[in-house]
Design a protein around this motif. Structure first.
Motif, PDB file in Angstrom:
ATOM      1  N   VAL A   1       0.837  -1.212   0.000  1.00 46.23           N
ATOM      2  CA  VAL A   1       0.000   0.000   0.000  1.00 46.23           C
ATOM      3  C   VAL A   1       0.866   1.254   0.000  1.00 46.23           C
ATOM      4  CG1 VAL A   1      -1.610   1.361   1.385  1.00 46.23           C
ATOM      5  CG2 VAL A   1      -2.019  -1.078   1.048  1.00 46.23           C
ATOM      6  N   ALA A   2       1.888   1.274   0.875  1.00 45.29           N
ATOM      7  CA  ALA A   2       2.766   2.442   0.956  1.00 45.29           C
ATOM      8  C   ALA A   2       3.536   2.642  -0.351  1.00 45.29           C
ATOM      9  CB  ALA A   2       3.734   2.278   2.125  1.00 45.29           C
ATOM     10  N   TYR A   3       4.029   1.558  -0.932  1.00 40.79           N
ATOM     11  CA  TYR A   3       4.776   1.642  -2.190  1.00 40.79           C
ATOM     12  C   TYR A   3       3.879   2.174  -3.304  1.00 40.79           C
ATOM     13  CZ  TYR A   3       7.893   0.167  -5.993  1.00 40.79           C
ATOM     14  OH  TYR A   3       8.706   0.155  -7.095  1.00 40.79           O
ATOM     15  N   ALA A   4       2.655   1.631  -3.399  1.00 39.05           N
ATOM     16  CA  ALA A   4       1.729   2.056  -4.445  1.00 39.05           C
ATOM     17  C   ALA A   4       1.337   3.522  -4.280  1.00 39.05           C
ATOM     18  CB  ALA A   4       0.487   1.165  -4.427  1.00 39.05           C
ATOM     19  N   LEU A   5       1.125   3.964  -3.057  1.00 37.62           N
ATOM     20  CA  LEU A   5       0.745   5.355  -2.827  1.00 37.62           C
ATOM     21  C   LEU A   5       1.868   6.306  -3.205  1.00 37.62           C
ATOM     22  CD1 LEU A   5      -1.276   5.150   0.520  1.00 37.62           C
ATOM     23  CD2 LEU A   5      -2.148   5.565  -1.798  1.00 37.62           C
ATOM     24  N   ARG A   6       3.127   5.870  -3.008  1.00 38.89           N
ATOM     25  CA  ARG A   6       4.244   6.708  -3.449  1.00 38.89           C
ATOM     26  C   ARG A   6       4.282   6.812  -4.968  1.00 38.89           C
ATOM     27  NH1 ARG A   6       6.929   4.006   0.875  1.00 38.89           N
ATOM     28  NH2 ARG A   6       7.916   2.534  -0.561  1.00 38.89           N
ATOM     29  N   CYS A   7       3.676   5.838  -5.652  1.00 40.52           N
ATOM     30  CA  CYS A   7       3.538   5.891  -7.117  1.00 40.52           C
ATOM     31  C   CYS A   7       2.282   6.654  -7.516  1.00 40.52           C
ATOM     32  CB  CYS A   7       3.443   4.478  -7.686  1.00 40.52           C
ATOM     33  SG  CYS A   7       4.905   3.454  -7.474  1.00 40.52           S
ATOM     34  N   GLY A   8       1.502   7.125  -6.530  1.00 50.66           N
ATOM     35  CA  GLY A   8       0.229   7.771  -6.830  1.00 50.66           C
ATOM     36  C   GLY A   8      -0.801   6.778  -7.325  1.00 50.66           C
ATOM     37  N   LEU A   9      -0.757   5.562  -6.783  1.00 50.24           N
ATOM     38  CA  LEU A   9      -1.559   4.464  -7.307  1.00 50.24           C
ATOM     39  C   LEU A   9      -2.301   3.756  -6.170  1.00 50.24           C
ATOM     40  CD1 LEU A   9      -1.948   2.923 -10.084  1.00 50.24           C
ATOM     41  CD2 LEU A   9      -0.238   1.321  -9.232  1.00 50.24           C
ATOM     42  N   PRO A  10      -3.478   4.238  -5.783  1.00 49.81           N
ATOM     43  CA  PRO A  10      -4.249   3.525  -4.752  1.00 49.81           C
ATOM     44  C   PRO A  10      -4.740   2.186  -5.300  1.00 49.81           C
ATOM     45  CG  PRO A  10      -5.544   5.316  -5.692  1.00 49.81           C
ATOM     46  CD  PRO A  10      -4.165   5.456  -6.261  1.00 49.81           C
ATOM     47  N   LEU A  11      -4.630   1.135  -4.483  1.00 55.29           N
ATOM     48  CA  LEU A  11      -5.055  -0.195  -4.895  1.00 55.29           C
ATOM     49  C   LEU A  11      -6.267  -0.631  -4.087  1.00 55.29           C
ATOM     50  CD1 LEU A  11      -1.603  -2.042  -5.176  1.00 55.29           C
ATOM     51  CD2 LEU A  11      -2.991  -1.118  -7.045  1.00 55.29           C
TER      52      LEU A  11
END
Length: 233
Positions: free
Chosen positions: A169-179
């Motif tokens: 979740v943290a990695y995806a949010l740093r990509c601007g990508l909520p999963l």
């Protein structure tokens, strides 16, 4: 085949000690953060426990030499015999010692000797080595196996599913990508257990969803993993 190809993707975000999920490895990560010149650290644990991630996190933004199985023994020996009038690295990192050849092991043995020789001088460097087992359980030359335990030794525990979820979740949010929750559930149930490979999947999903102009859903994940043209691009 498509999954295997995807696993070769390297995550785009560089590992750092600040974005490393601690889990049960607080003592090891504290040691990594506080490691000073003249100290050595051996990190061990099963595949997927984050050894390589932590190693790369430790050398980020530092004058470092990185050694792994792709580094020839002559290159490693050159680090171990660097003239004292030449500046060396602040930290030397050796990954997957258990997979190294006899010649590479001999060079790492020499590197340990150099580390100890310089440990109390102005040319001291820190040495970090990773492996898959505790020092005395390693199938290495005896003198090298002994040196693995000369200073700090920590076992790394794999992240729990909840901790992996937090990391993804943290990695995806740093990509601007909520999963969505169902996508996270699918990734943890049907994909690799290795956190770096899960990060690579997030990167691939980011690119794939943009190319298809679609929101990330479980059907899109499945479609991507069978899209040979995308995976081979």
């Amino acid at each position: 085949m498509s999954r295997q190809l995807l696993l070769e993707i390297t995550p785009t975000q560089s590992p750092s000690l600040d974005n490393t999920v601690v889990g049960e490895n607080a003592a090891a990560i504290d040691a990594a953060k506080g490691l000073s010149r003249g100290r050595a650290l051996y990190l061990w644990g099963p595949p997927g426990c984050g050894r390589t991630h932590l190693l790369h996190a430790m050398i980020k933004d530092k004058m470092a030499d990185f050694v792994d199985t792709r580094t020839c023994s002559d290159e490693i020996m050159a680090l171990a015999t660097l003239p004292t009038d030449k500046p060396g690295a602040e930290i030397v990192a050796v990954d997957d010692i258990q997979e190294m050849t006899a010649e590479q092991q001999a060079a790492v043995f020499a590197l340990y000797n150099r580390w100890r020789e310089l440990s109390a001088t102005s040319q001291a460097f820190s040495l970090v080595v990773t492996g898959d087992r505790a020092p005395m359980m390693m199938s290495l030359r005896e003198d090298l196996r002994t040196r693995l335990g000369w200073d700090l030794v920590f076992r790394l525990e794999p992240l729990s599913d909840a901790e992996k979820r937090e990391a993804i979740v943290a990695y995806a949010l740093r990509c601007g990508l909520p999963l969505a929750a169902e996508v996270l559930d699918w990734m943890l149930t049907h994909y690799s257990r290795d956190i770096r490979q899960l990060f690579a999947l997030v990167d691939a999903l980011d690119r794939y969803s943009l190319s298809k102009h679609r929101t990330i859903t479980v059907p899109l994940v499945r479609q991507m993993l069978t899209d040979k043209e995308f995976l081979q691009s």
